[in-house]
Scaffold this motif. Structure first.
Motif, PDB file in Angstrom:
ATOM      1  N   HIS A   1      19.193 -12.464 -17.564  1.00 41.68           N
ATOM      2  CA  HIS A   1      18.400 -11.245 -17.439  1.00 41.68           C
ATOM      3  C   HIS A   1      18.094 -10.972 -15.965  1.00 41.68           C
ATOM      4  CE1 HIS A   1      17.711 -10.373 -21.671  1.00 41.68           C
ATOM      5  NE2 HIS A   1      17.002  -9.318 -21.293  1.00 41.68           N
ATOM      6  N   THR A   2      17.769 -12.028 -15.222  1.00 46.00           N
ATOM      7  CA  THR A   2      17.532 -11.860 -13.785  1.00 46.00           C
ATOM      8  C   THR A   2      18.813 -11.430 -13.082  1.00 46.00           C
ATOM      9  OG1 THR A   2      15.771 -13.514 -13.796  1.00 46.00           O
ATOM     10  CG2 THR A   2      16.822 -13.047 -11.673  1.00 46.00           C
ATOM     11  N   ALA A   3      19.936 -12.049 -13.444  1.00 44.50           N
ATOM     12  CA  ALA A   3      21.211 -11.707 -12.816  1.00 44.50           C
ATOM     13  C   ALA A   3      21.576 -10.256 -13.103  1.00 44.50           C
ATOM     14  CB  ALA A   3      22.304 -12.646 -13.313  1.00 44.50           C
ATOM     15  N   TRP A   4      21.424  -9.819 -14.348  1.00 46.34           N
ATOM     16  CA  TRP A   4      21.750  -8.433 -14.698  1.00 46.34           C
ATOM     17  C   TRP A   4      20.810  -7.452 -14.004  1.00 46.34           C
ATOM     18  CZ3 TRP A   4      22.292 -10.542 -20.227  1.00 46.34           C
ATOM     19  CH2 TRP A   4      23.640 -10.820 -20.499  1.00 46.34           C
ATOM     20  N   ALA A   5      19.515  -7.775 -13.970  1.00 47.44           N
ATOM     21  CA  ALA A   5      18.563  -6.889 -13.295  1.00 47.44           C
ATOM     22  C   ALA A   5      18.856  -6.807 -11.800  1.00 47.44           C
ATOM     23  CB  ALA A   5      17.133  -7.382 -13.527  1.00 47.44           C
ATOM     24  N   THR A   6      19.291  -7.923 -11.213  1.00 44.51           N
ATOM     25  CA  THR A   6      19.679  -7.911  -9.795  1.00 44.51           C
ATOM     26  C   THR A   6      20.897  -7.012  -9.583  1.00 44.51           C
ATOM     27  OG1 THR A   6      18.845 -10.172  -9.517  1.00 44.51           O
ATOM     28  CG2 THR A   6      20.396  -9.358  -7.856  1.00 44.51           C
ATOM     29  N   ALA A   7      21.863  -7.080 -10.504  1.00 43.40           N
ATOM     30  CA  ALA A   7      23.040  -6.212 -10.399  1.00 43.40           C
ATOM     31  C   ALA A   7      22.658  -4.748 -10.535  1.00 43.40           C
ATOM     32  CB  ALA A   7      24.064  -6.596 -11.472  1.00 43.40           C
ATOM     33  N   ILE A   8      21.749  -4.424 -11.447  1.00 43.06           N
ATOM     34  CA  ILE A   8      21.282  -3.041 -11.590  1.00 43.06           C
ATOM     35  C   ILE A   8      20.615  -2.581 -10.301  1.00 43.06           C
ATOM     36  CG2 ILE A   8      19.596  -1.589 -12.783  1.00 43.06           C
ATOM     37  CD1 ILE A   8      20.148  -3.230 -15.310  1.00 43.06           C
TER      38      ILE A   8
ATOM     39  N   HIS B   1      32.343  -0.771 -10.180  1.00 42.65           N
ATOM     40  CA  HIS B   1      31.130  -0.162 -10.712  1.00 42.65           C
ATOM     41  C   HIS B   1      30.339  -1.223 -11.467  1.00 42.65           C
ATOM     42  CE1 HIS B   1      33.345  -0.002 -14.562  1.00 42.65           C
ATOM     43  NE2 HIS B   1      34.333   0.509 -13.858  1.00 42.65           N
ATOM     44  N   LEU B   2      29.144  -0.843 -11.905  1.00 36.53           N
ATOM     45  CA  LEU B   2      28.206  -1.800 -12.483  1.00 36.53           C
ATOM     46  C   LEU B   2      28.734  -2.464 -13.742  1.00 36.53           C
ATOM     47  CD1 LEU B   2      25.430  -3.145 -12.687  1.00 36.53           C
ATOM     48  CD2 LEU B   2      24.575  -1.072 -13.792  1.00 36.53           C
ATOM     49  N   VAL B   3      29.485  -1.739 -14.557  1.00 40.49           N
ATOM     50  CA  VAL B   3      29.943  -2.314 -15.822  1.00 40.49           C
ATOM     51  C   VAL B   3      30.790  -3.555 -15.576  1.00 40.49           C
ATOM     52  CG1 VAL B   3      31.208  -1.859 -17.960  1.00 40.49           C
ATOM     53  CG2 VAL B   3      29.841  -0.048 -16.917  1.00 40.49           C
ATOM     54  N   ARG B   4      31.604  -3.526 -14.531  1.00 45.17           N
ATOM     55  CA  ARG B   4      32.423  -4.702 -14.222  1.00 45.17           C
ATOM     56  C   ARG B   4      31.543  -5.914 -13.936  1.00 45.17           C
ATOM     57  NH1 ARG B   4      35.895  -3.963  -9.395  1.00 45.17           N
ATOM     58  NH2 ARG B   4      37.217  -5.579 -10.294  1.00 45.17           N
ATOM     59  N   THR B   5      30.540  -5.734 -13.082  1.00 45.35           N
ATOM     60  CA  THR B   5      29.642  -6.844 -12.748  1.00 45.35           C
ATOM     61  C   THR B   5      28.878  -7.305 -13.975  1.00 45.35           C
ATOM     62  OG1 THR B   5      29.371  -5.888 -10.539  1.00 45.35           O
ATOM     63  CG2 THR B   5      27.806  -7.583 -11.194  1.00 45.35           C
ATOM     64  N   PHE B   6      28.405  -6.374 -14.766  1.00 46.48           N
ATOM     65  CA  PHE B   6      27.635  -6.697 -15.965  1.00 46.48           C
ATOM     66  C   PHE B   6      28.453  -7.562 -16.921  1.00 46.48           C
ATOM     67  CE2 PHE B   6      24.265  -5.505 -19.019  1.00 46.48           C
ATOM     68  CZ  PHE B   6      23.194  -5.432 -18.151  1.00 46.48           C
ATOM     69  N   LEU B   7      29.694  -7.174 -17.155  1.00 42.62           N
ATOM     70  CA  LEU B   7      30.536  -7.902 -18.094  1.00 42.62           C
ATOM     71  C   LEU B   7      30.925  -9.273 -17.561  1.00 42.62           C
ATOM     72  CD1 LEU B   7      32.842  -5.012 -19.380  1.00 42.62           C
ATOM     73  CD2 LEU B   7      30.996  -6.144 -20.618  1.00 42.62           C
ATOM     74  N   VAL B   8      31.219  -9.385 -16.274  1.00 42.37           N
ATOM     75  CA  VAL B   8      31.606 -10.682 -15.708  1.00 42.37           C
ATOM     76  C   VAL B   8      30.422 -11.654 -15.729  1.00 42.37           C
ATOM     77  CG1 VAL B   8      32.397 -11.860 -13.629  1.00 42.37           C
ATOM     78  CG2 VAL B   8      33.449  -9.709 -14.321  1.00 42.37           C
ATOM     79  N   ILE B   9      29.221 -11.154 -15.435  1.00 41.17           N
ATOM     80  CA  ILE B   9      28.032 -12.012 -15.536  1.00 41.17           C
ATOM     81  C   ILE B   9      27.881 -12.526 -16.963  1.00 41.17           C
ATOM     82  CG2 ILE B   9      25.505 -11.983 -15.512  1.00 41.17           C
ATOM     83  CD1 ILE B   9      25.635 -10.151 -13.090  1.00 41.17           C
ATOM     84  N   GLY B  10      28.058 -11.635 -17.937  1.00 41.67           N
ATOM     85  CA  GLY B  10      27.957 -12.042 -19.334  1.00 41.67           C
ATOM     86  C   GLY B  10      29.071 -12.954 -19.786  1.00 41.67           C
TER      87      GLY B  10
ATOM     88  N   VAL C   1      19.539 -15.111  -9.365  1.00 42.32           N
ATOM     89  CA  VAL C   1      19.778 -14.226  -8.222  1.00 42.32           C
ATOM     90  C   VAL C   1      21.024 -14.659  -7.460  1.00 42.32           C
ATOM     91  CG1 VAL C   1      18.861 -13.472  -5.995  1.00 42.32           C
ATOM     92  CG2 VAL C   1      17.359 -13.569  -7.997  1.00 42.32           C
ATOM     93  N   VAL C   2      21.138 -15.960  -7.193  1.00 43.39           N
ATOM     94  CA  VAL C   2      22.314 -16.481  -6.480  1.00 43.39           C
ATOM     95  C   VAL C   2      23.581 -16.216  -7.283  1.00 43.39           C
ATOM     96  CG1 VAL C   2      23.405 -18.586  -5.611  1.00 43.39           C
ATOM     97  CG2 VAL C   2      20.951 -18.226  -5.269  1.00 43.39           C
ATOM     98  N   PHE C   3      23.509 -16.424  -8.587  1.00 40.80           N
ATOM     99  CA  PHE C   3      24.651 -16.207  -9.480  1.00 40.80           C
ATOM    100  C   PHE C   3      25.124 -14.756  -9.415  1.00 40.80           C
ATOM    101  CE2 PHE C   3      26.386 -15.696 -13.875  1.00 40.80           C
ATOM    102  CZ  PHE C   3      27.369 -16.673 -13.814  1.00 40.80           C
ATOM    103  N   ALA C   4      24.182 -13.805  -9.496  1.00 39.97           N
ATOM    104  CA  ALA C   4      24.544 -12.384  -9.498  1.00 39.97           C
ATOM    105  C   ALA C   4      25.156 -11.958  -8.174  1.00 39.97           C
ATOM    106  CB  ALA C   4      23.305 -11.539  -9.800  1.00 39.97           C
TER     107      ALA C   4
END
Length: 432
Positions: free
Chosen positions: A292-299, A218-227, A340-343
């Motif tokens: 911010h771009t990476a998180w917005a891409t994940a959303i 789910h999104l929380v996993r991606t959000f936390l790993v990006i951070g 974007v590539v990172f996300a």
């Protein structure tokens, strides 16, 4: 075992960060700051967002009780602070109630629950506290970057950004032309990114209470790993952003005194041989990549599986976030490409981990990692070539990003086609 191991690693990381913050910066770390919010006035947003995530494991009756208790505790705290005329900064005067409720649910899970009920409640509490701890950890890490990286590489990124036509300068003038309406709207979107993430996450986790388990991804996993991973790149590639390096600064930070030149957003920087420049010990080196771009891409990615209104909201949040990051001068165009590539690389890695690594997933993650590394190397060692040949390197940058987007879409569609059950043919009538 996985959740226990994750908790031990997270605790060790927080302790290490606490020690580093005290020794390098002379300030309390995330653990101390979080403990203070049990009593002192906190910033309410992350705490109530964390409590909202925790409540996905509760029944509706328990959710109403938890929300009522949190609000009641906050009313008491606000009344006491008002009575003693306690000093509060930035208008932060409530939020303790949400933290008390999460801690209380953890105590209830240990003392009053057993078996799967205990595990489910502890997972919910852990999810909520991870979001809160992530915010505190990020704040501490940004302070560490400003203290330990006295030189920044903005001239390199600004020179490489000529290959994309200096989009931050263009977007900055466009935002100025929109007046206060556009500025306030983009500022609100930029500041409320975590709220958008919580909304999408709540939709994905809406069936946790009924199914008695969390979805595997789910999104929380991606959000936390990006951070978690993104700030490590800040240490390798410290950049403060156009408004600080080439403009008047923002929010009282940085400014013309530390800027290379006061050019943003009216005059693009001249093409000259870049070199590291010194900057203050306050402004975070948090540009490369644009998280911010990476998180917005994940959303945006995770909102694709929701209803139409959620899909529209995810697309709007991505577009508005890109406009804000550029238009406020917080990022260069090259930061956004890297973000974007990172996300997409992290999302593909987490989905591969969830479903089991196969050839397509491994190739996608390897391709994304290689492109991301190539971007950073080219920004650092080929900025002059990129600036002098924009019609060559500009399309190459966009094509590199598109190749990762295409690889992600192709890989995920392949996974979805394999996961779809085969249709059984309808039985045909037989002659008797």
């Amino acid at each position: 075992m996985l959740w226990a191991a994750t908790g031990v690693v997270a605790l060790g990381f927080l302790i290490t960060l606490e020690i580093v913050a005290r020794r390098c910066c002379g300030t309390p770390g995330p653990m101390t700051n979080q403990a203070e919010e049990v009593i002192f006035a906190p910033k309410p947003g992350p705490l109530y967002a964390g409590m909202a995530l925790m409540m996905v494991v509760l029944t509706w009756r328990q959710r109403f009780i938890a929300a009522g208790v949190a609000i009641g505790i906050d009313v008491v705290f606000v009344g006491v602070r008002w009575a003693v005329d306690a000093k509060m900064t930035d208008g932060h005067f409530f939020g303790n109630g949400a933290l008390w409720v999460m801690l209380g649910c953890a105590v209830i899970a240990v003392t009053r629950r057993t078996g799967r009920e205990r595990v489910l409640l502890l997972k919910g509490v852990g999810l909520g506290l991870l979001l809160v701890a992530g915010r505190k950890t990020g704040d501490t890490w940004l302070l560490i970057t400003s203290k330990t990286r006295p030189s920044v590489l903005d001239p390199y990124v600004a020179t490489a950004d000529h290959a994309l036509g200096n989009p931050s300068w263009l977007a900055g003038r466009m935002v100025e032309a929109t007046g206060p309406i556009g500025t306030h709207l983009l500022g609100w979107v930029y500041a409320q990114l975590a709220v958008a993430a919580v909304v999408v996450a709540l939709y994905q986790l809406r069936n946790v209470r009924v199914e008695r388990r969390f979805p595997r991804h789910h999104l929380v996993r991606t959000f936390l790993v990006i951070g978690l991973l993104g700030p490590g790149i800040y240490m390798l590639f410290p950049v403060v952003g156009p408004v600080f390096a080439y403009g008047p600064g923002a929010s009282g930070t940085g400014g013309v005194h530390w800027a290379v030149a006061n050019l943003w957003p009216d005059t693009p920087p001249p093409i000259s041989t870049p070199h590291p420049v010194s900057y203050d010990e306050i402004t975070p080196r948090n540009c490369m990549p644009s998280l911010h771009t990476a998180w917005a891409t994940a959303i945006f990615i995770h909102s694709r599986t929701g209803p139409r209104i959620l899909r529209y909201a995810g697309a709007f949040w991505l577009i508005a976030t890109l406009g804000a990051t550029l238009g406020f001068g917080y990022h260069y165009g090259t930061d956004l490409v890297a973000g974007v590539v990172f996300a997409l690389t992290i999302e593909a890695a987490l989905r591969s981990l969830e479903r089991g690594w196969d050839r397509s997933g491994t190739q996608m993650v390897a391709h994304g990692t290689a492109v991301f590394a190539a971007l950073l190397v080219s920004y650092r060692y080929l900025p002059m070539e990129m600036a002098l040949h924009p019609w060559v390197f500009g399309p190459l940058l966009i094509l590199a990003m598109i190749s990762v987007i295409h690889g992600y879409l192709r890989t995920t569609r392949l996974w979805e086609s394999k996961a779809a059950p085969a249709l059984r043919p309808d039985p045909l009538p037989e002659l008797v």
